[in-house]
Scaffold this motif. Structure first.
Motif, PDB file in Angstrom:
ATOM      1  N   SER A 266       0.904  -1.324   0.047  1.00  0.00           N
ATOM      2  CA  SER A 266       0.079  -0.267   0.112  1.00  0.00           C
ATOM      3  C   SER A 266       1.235   1.523  -0.269  1.00  0.00           C
ATOM      4  CB  SER A 266      -1.017   0.136   1.414  1.00  0.00           C
ATOM      5  OG  SER A 266      -1.805  -0.926   0.845  1.00  0.00           O
ATOM      6  N   GLN A 267       1.780   1.048   0.950  1.00  0.00           N
ATOM      7  CA  GLN A 267       2.639   2.621   0.574  1.00  0.00           C
ATOM      8  C   GLN A 267       3.305   2.794  -0.842  1.00  0.00           C
ATOM      9  OE1 GLN A 267       5.198   3.109   3.995  1.00  0.00           O
ATOM     10  NE2 GLN A 267       4.328   2.343   5.433  1.00  0.00           N
TER      11      GLN A 267
ATOM     12  N   GLU B  30       0.563   4.397  -3.174  1.00  0.00           N
ATOM     13  CA  GLU B  30       0.736   5.915  -2.907  1.00  0.00           C
ATOM     14  C   GLU B  30       2.117   6.408  -3.010  1.00  0.00           C
ATOM     15  OE1 GLU B  30      -1.461   7.684  -0.894  1.00  0.00           O
ATOM     16  OE2 GLU B  30      -2.613   6.028  -0.601  1.00  0.00           O
ATOM     17  N   SER B  31       2.990   5.818  -3.381  1.00  0.00           N
ATOM     18  CA  SER B  31       4.315   6.609  -4.346  1.00  0.00           C
ATOM     19  C   SER B  31       3.911   6.808  -5.403  1.00  0.00           C
ATOM     20  CB  SER B  31       5.437   5.983  -4.113  1.00  0.00           C
ATOM     21  OG  SER B  31       5.758   5.481  -1.884  1.00  0.00           O
TER      22      SER B  31
ATOM     23  N   LYS C  62       0.903   7.031  -6.876  1.00  0.00           N
ATOM     24  CA  LYS C  62       0.063   7.863  -6.196  1.00  0.00           C
ATOM     25  C   LYS C  62       0.256   9.694  -6.773  1.00  0.00           C
ATOM     26  CE  LYS C  62      -3.761   7.671  -3.940  1.00  0.00           C
ATOM     27  NZ  LYS C  62      -4.600   6.862  -2.846  1.00  0.00           N
ATOM     28  N   LYS C  63       1.799   9.741  -5.767  1.00  0.00           N
ATOM     29  CA  LYS C  63       2.275  10.652  -5.473  1.00  0.00           C
ATOM     30  C   LYS C  63       2.987  10.996  -7.106  1.00  0.00           C
ATOM     31  CE  LYS C  63       2.551  11.891  -0.537  1.00  0.00           C
ATOM     32  NZ  LYS C  63       2.443  10.568   0.254  1.00  0.00           N
TER      33      LYS C  63
ATOM     34  N   ASP D 290      -4.699   9.272  -9.372  1.00  0.00           N
ATOM     35  CA  ASP D 290      -6.054   8.414  -8.577  1.00  0.00           C
ATOM     36  C   ASP D 290      -6.887   7.603  -9.168  1.00  0.00           C
ATOM     37  OD1 ASP D 290      -6.352   7.444  -6.184  1.00  0.00           O
ATOM     38  OD2 ASP D 290      -6.737  10.228  -5.698  1.00  0.00           O
TER      39      ASP D 290
END
Ligand code: ADP
Ligand code: MG
Length: 207
Positions: free
Chosen positions: A107-108, A111-112, A114-115, A120
């Motif tokens: 998940s992390q 998230e990276s 996405k950034k 998204d």
């Protein structure tokens, strides 16, 4: 253990090679057609270091996988898949890789991505496969679901997520230049992400 990585890399190469024509066609329809070749180049590079990966802990192995993909793949997907694994490498530092830890680490990584991609869910990218898989892993880890169930769920949401890109307009990447004309085509990166996730799940399921 990281000793499973050579088998996993081979399984991924097999599924990408078996579906290469289809993926090339998808990226030709709404991109520039190079996605599968970029990915195959990255996977060949991983295959070349696969024995070395088995000597590493998970953190170092994810880091090495990410750096290798970044330096060999090219394309938007090279930096994004690279980011996914480098970030997973950072998150895995000092961790035993049980299902709960893995769901958090993955998940992390997502998230990276996405950034990094400023994107998204719902933008017709690889994230439409990766985000539902991250959420499914976390939910199954939280409810202590058995491994086989967790893997089946991950595969199922990967397929639904990949297919969901067909009816979307793209707002990121090359396909965003096409507006409505992107509708009707599955995103290439969503498809390869799904193929890879299903291949990994099948290897883990057979252990
Ligand atoms: P390029 O678009 O530079 O030719 P590739 O063809 O290798 O690179 O990869 C294209 C894939 O990358 C797309 O199918 C999409 O899934 C993914 N992608 C592109 N831009 C983004 C973004 N901003 N965020 C997430 N994924 C993206
Ligand atoms: Mg491309």
């Amino acid at each position: 253990m990281t000793t499973s990585l050579p088998n996993i890399i081979t399984a991924i190469q097999n599924t990408i090679n078996a579906n290469a024509d289809e993926v090339a066609e998808l990226d030709r329809a709404i991109g520039d057609g190079d996605h599968v070749v970029n990915l195959q180049r990255g996977l060949d590079a991983l295959n070349n270091v696969s024995e070395e990966l088995t000597t590493m802990n998970w953190s170092a192995a994810f880091m090495k996988i990410g750096m290798t993909l970044m330096s060999t793949m090219g394309g938007a997907s090279g930096s994004l898949f690279g980011t996914l694994f480098v970030s997973m490498g950072k998150a895995a530092k000092g961790q035993e890789l049980d299902l709960t830890a893995f769901s958090e680490i993955f998940s992390q990584g997502v998230e990276s991505v996405k950034k990094r991609g400023k994107a998204d869910l719902g933008e017709k990218t690889m994230l439409d496969t990766l985000i539902p898989v991250a959420n499914s892993l976390q939910a199954d880890a939280a409810s202590n679901a058995p491994l086989a169930v967790t893997l089946d769920n991950a595969k199922a949401v990967a397929i639904v997520g990949m297919e969901s890109t067909k009816d979307m307009i793209a707002t990121k990447g090359r396909a965003s230049f096409l507006g409505e004309r992107a509708i009707g085509h599955i995103d290439a990166g969503a498809r390869t992400s799904q193929l890879m996730i299903c291949a990994i799940a099948d290897v883990l399921d057979s252990h």
